[in-house]
Write a protein that holds these residues in place. Structure first.
Motif, mmCIF file in Angstrom:
data_model
loop_
_atom_site.group_PDB
_atom_site.id
_atom_site.type_symbol
_atom_site.label_atom_id
_atom_site.label_comp_id
_atom_site.label_asym_id
_atom_site.label_seq_id
_atom_site.Cartn_x
_atom_site.Cartn_y
_atom_site.Cartn_z
ATOM 1 N N LYS A 155 26.802 3.693 5.513
ATOM 2 C CA LYS A 155 25.560 3.325 6.196
ATOM 3 C C LYS A 155 24.492 4.404 6.015
ATOM 4 O O LYS A 155 24.810 5.575 5.789
ATOM 5 C CB LYS A 155 25.822 3.117 7.690
ATOM 6 C CG LYS A 155 26.851 2.032 7.991
ATOM 7 C CD LYS A 155 27.113 1.898 9.482
ATOM 8 C CE LYS A 155 28.247 0.919 9.752
ATOM 9 N NZ LYS A 155 28.552 0.789 11.190
ATOM 10 N N SER A 183 31.286 -10.321 11.990
ATOM 11 C CA SER A 183 31.044 -10.234 10.546
ATOM 12 C C SER A 183 31.248 -11.594 9.889
ATOM 13 O O SER A 183 30.474 -11.996 9.009
ATOM 14 C CB SER A 183 31.963 -9.181 9.917
ATOM 15 O OG SER A 183 33.320 -9.572 9.957
ATOM 16 N N VAL A 196 23.164 -1.189 5.181
ATOM 17 C CA VAL A 196 23.202 -1.136 6.638
ATOM 18 C C VAL A 196 22.454 0.096 7.110
ATOM 19 O O VAL A 196 22.782 1.217 6.721
ATOM 20 C CB VAL A 196 24.648 -1.114 7.164
ATOM 21 C CG1 VAL A 196 24.661 -0.980 8.682
ATOM 22 C CG2 VAL A 196 25.393 -2.388 6.742
ATOM 23 N N ASP A 216 21.199 -2.148 12.192
ATOM 24 C CA ASP A 216 22.360 -2.015 13.071
ATOM 25 C C ASP A 216 21.978 -1.205 14.309
ATOM 26 O O ASP A 216 21.815 0.015 14.240
ATOM 27 C CB ASP A 216 23.485 -1.327 12.287
ATOM 28 C CG ASP A 216 24.743 -1.116 13.102
ATOM 29 O OD1 ASP A 216 24.783 -1.548 14.265
ATOM 30 O OD2 ASP A 216 25.695 -0.508 12.563
ATOM 31 N N LYS A 250 21.746 2.182 10.242
ATOM 32 C CA LYS A 250 22.218 2.438 11.598
ATOM 33 C C LYS A 250 21.127 3.147 12.388
ATOM 34 O O LYS A 250 20.674 4.221 11.994
ATOM 35 C CB LYS A 250 23.485 3.287 11.582
ATOM 36 C CG LYS A 250 24.063 3.525 12.979
ATOM 37 C CD LYS A 250 25.370 4.285 12.924
ATOM 38 C CE LYS A 250 25.924 4.505 14.333
ATOM 39 N NZ LYS A 250 26.315 3.247 15.003
ATOM 40 N N THR A 274 29.546 -4.028 11.180
ATOM 41 C CA THR A 274 28.617 -3.650 10.112
ATOM 42 C C THR A 274 29.292 -2.800 9.038
ATOM 43 O O THR A 274 28.868 -2.827 7.879
ATOM 44 C CB THR A 274 27.397 -2.930 10.697
ATOM 45 O OG1 THR A 274 27.822 -1.839 11.526
ATOM 46 C CG2 THR A 274 26.551 -3.896 11.531
ATOM 47 N N ILE A 285 20.628 -4.958 6.626
ATOM 48 C CA ILE A 285 21.079 -5.145 8.006
ATOM 49 C C ILE A 285 20.596 -3.981 8.858
ATOM 50 O O ILE A 285 20.837 -2.820 8.525
ATOM 51 C CB ILE A 285 22.617 -5.229 8.073
ATOM 52 C CG1 ILE A 285 23.120 -6.416 7.245
ATOM 53 C CG2 ILE A 285 23.100 -5.325 9.529
ATOM 54 C CD1 ILE A 285 24.627 -6.474 7.097
#
Length: 381
Positions: free
Chosen positions: A70, A180, A38, A17, A40, A28, A15
C-alpha cells in the motif's frame, strides 16, 4: 507466454483505504495483492495497529502484515484542508473502504452521500460490527464481542467447558474477506451497469454465514447445537484421538472409509456392528467407538498410525504446532510466506493472498508504508 504471467487482474484500480486495525486493512491487502493501487489514509497518530506489538526496531509485525503493497498518506479529516485534499484523491478513485463506527464517516464528511456527490461511480464499502442500520449498529464491535454474539463461541470448546473463542480474530478476517469479494463483484457489476454501489458489510453477518453446520443441525426442527470438543457434530469418527505419543486427527465421512479404518485396526467386524452401521449411528455411539480407536492407537506412535491410515486412504494428520506450520509455510511450491525487502528491517517473511492463478503475476509483496510516506506524491501542495 512469459508476458502472460505478468498480468495483475486489478492493475489500474485505485482504492482509497480509510480503514484501520484488521477487518478493513485485511480486505484492502487482498486487493493490493492483485495489483490494485491502495492508498492508506491514516490520522496523524497512525493506524492503531502501528502501536500493537510484537515490534522490531519500532515496526509492528501486525501493521506490516496487514498493510503490504500500500501507499500511505496522513490526513486529519477534522481539518478542512486535509479533508479537501483527500476528496481530490477520492474523485479519481474506483473504490473507497471505511470501517468507522456507523455515522462517523458522515460526520467527518466522507459518508456515502458526500462521496457519491463528487464521484457518482464510486464503489463504497462500509465494514462495521453490526451493519449500518438497526438497533445494534451503534455498538462498538471488537472481534471477541462479535464471536460471542455470533454463537461461534457457544459451539467451540469442550462440552463441559467454557465457550471458547477461535484462536484468531476470525470475525474481523471474515468481514475483510467478504468485503474484498463484494468489491470485486461490484467492480464487475459496474462494468455492465455503469453504476457504483454502497456495500454494507457486518462482521456479525459474515461470521454467521461461516456456520452452515450448526444451522443445518437446527433447521429441520432440531435443537440449537452446543459444544462437542474436537470432533465433528454430525460425522464419526471425525476428530482428535490419543495415540501413544500425541494426538492423531482421523476424518471418516462414509461407510467405505469406516470399513477401511476397521481393517487397519485389525477389527474388520466392527463395520458390521449395528452400533456403527451408519454415520448417524456412529455419532450416537461416539464414546464407545472412541474407546475402541484409542485402544488401537495406544500401541502406535502418531507417525506410525498416520502412515497406516494414509496407506488405507483414510484422511489423517498430526496436530501441528505453529512453529511447525510456520517452518512449512516458508518451503515448497505453495509459499504461504514469501520474503519481503523491508526498507528498515531488511529481509522479512510476509504473508500474501493464497490463490494461485495460471496467468497472473505473483510478485513478492512490497513493504507497508511509513506514516505519511506518500504525502508528497499523492497530495497536491
Amino acid at each position: 507466454m512469459e508476458q502472460q504471467h505478468q498480468r495483475q487482474p486489478l492493475a489500474g484500480i485505485k482504492i482509497v483505504d480509510l480503514t484501520r486495525v484488521l477487518s478493513g486493512p485485511f480486505c484492502t491487502a487482498l486487493l493490493s495483492d492483485l495489483g490494485a493501487e491502495v492508498i492508506k489514509v491514516e490520522p496523524p497518530g497512525g493506524d492503531e495497529y502501528r502501536h500493537v506489538g510484537p515490534f522490531e526496531q519500532g515496526e509492528s509485525a501486525l501493521f506490516t502484515l496487514m498493510n503490504r503493497n500500500k501507499k500511505g498518506v496522513v490526513a486529519d479529516l477534522k481539518n478542512p484542508g486535509h479533508l479537501a485534499r483527500l476528496l481530490e484523491l477520492v474523485r479519481e478513485a474506483d473504490v473507497l473502504v471505511e470501517n468507522f463506527k456507523p455515522g462517523v464517516a458522515e460526520r467527518l464528511g466522507v459518508g456515502f452521500a458526500a462521496i457519491k456527490a463528487i464521484n457518482p461511480d464510486i464503489i463504497y464499502a462500509s465494514i462495521s460490527g453490526f451493519g449500518q442500520q438497526g438497533e445494534s449498529s451503534g455498538l462498538p464491535a471488537y472481534d471477541l464481542v462479535v464471536q460471542a454474539m455470533s454463537g461461534i463461541m457457544a459451539i467451540t470448546g469442550e462440552p463441559d467447558g467454557e465457550p471458547t473463542k477461535v484462536g484468531e480474530s476470525i470475525a474481523d478476517l471474515a468481514a475483510g474477506l467478504y468485503a474484498s469479494w463484494a468489491i470485486l463483484a461490484a467492480l464487475f457489476d459496474r462494468q455492465r451497469s455503469g453504476e457504483g454501489v454502497h456495500l454494507d458489510i457486518a462482521m456479525l453477518d459474515c461470521l454467521f454465514s461461516l456456520m452452515p453446520t450448526p444451522v443445518a443441525q437446527w433447521m429441520f426442527g432440531g435443537e440449537a447445537p452446543g459444544r462437542v470438543g474436537n470432533r465433528h457434530p454430525l460425522s464419526t469418527p471425525f476428530g482428535s484421538f490419543n495415540a501413544a505419543d500425541g494426538r492423531v486427527i482421523i476424518a471418516v465421512l462414509n461407510n467405505r472409509q469406516f470399513a477401511a479404518l476397521c481393517a487397519v485396526m485389525g477389527r474388520p467386524g466392527l463395520a458390521q456392528d449395528a452400533r456403527f452401521g451408519s454415520d448417524e449411528a456412529r455419532t450416537r455411539h461416539e464414546p464407545a467407538l472412541r474407546d475402541l480407536i484409542e485402544s488401537w492407537l495406544s500401541g502406535h506412535s502418531v507417525a506410525s498410525a498416520i502412515a497406516s491410515l494414509a496407506a488405507a486412504g483414510i484422511p489423517a494428520s498430526p496436530v501441528l504446532d505453529m512453529g511447525e506450520v510456520l517452518a512449512r509455510a516458508r518451503q515448497g511450491e505453495r509459499r504461504l510466506l514469501r520474503t519481503q525487502r523491508h526498507a528498515r528491517l531488511g529481509e522479512i517473511p510476509m504473508m500474501t493472498q493464497p490463490v494461485r492463478a495460471s496467468a497472473w503475476a505473483s510478485p513478492a509483496p512490497a513493504t507497508a508504508p511509513a506514516l505519511g510516506e506518500h504525502d508528497a506524491e499523492l497530495f497536491r501542495p
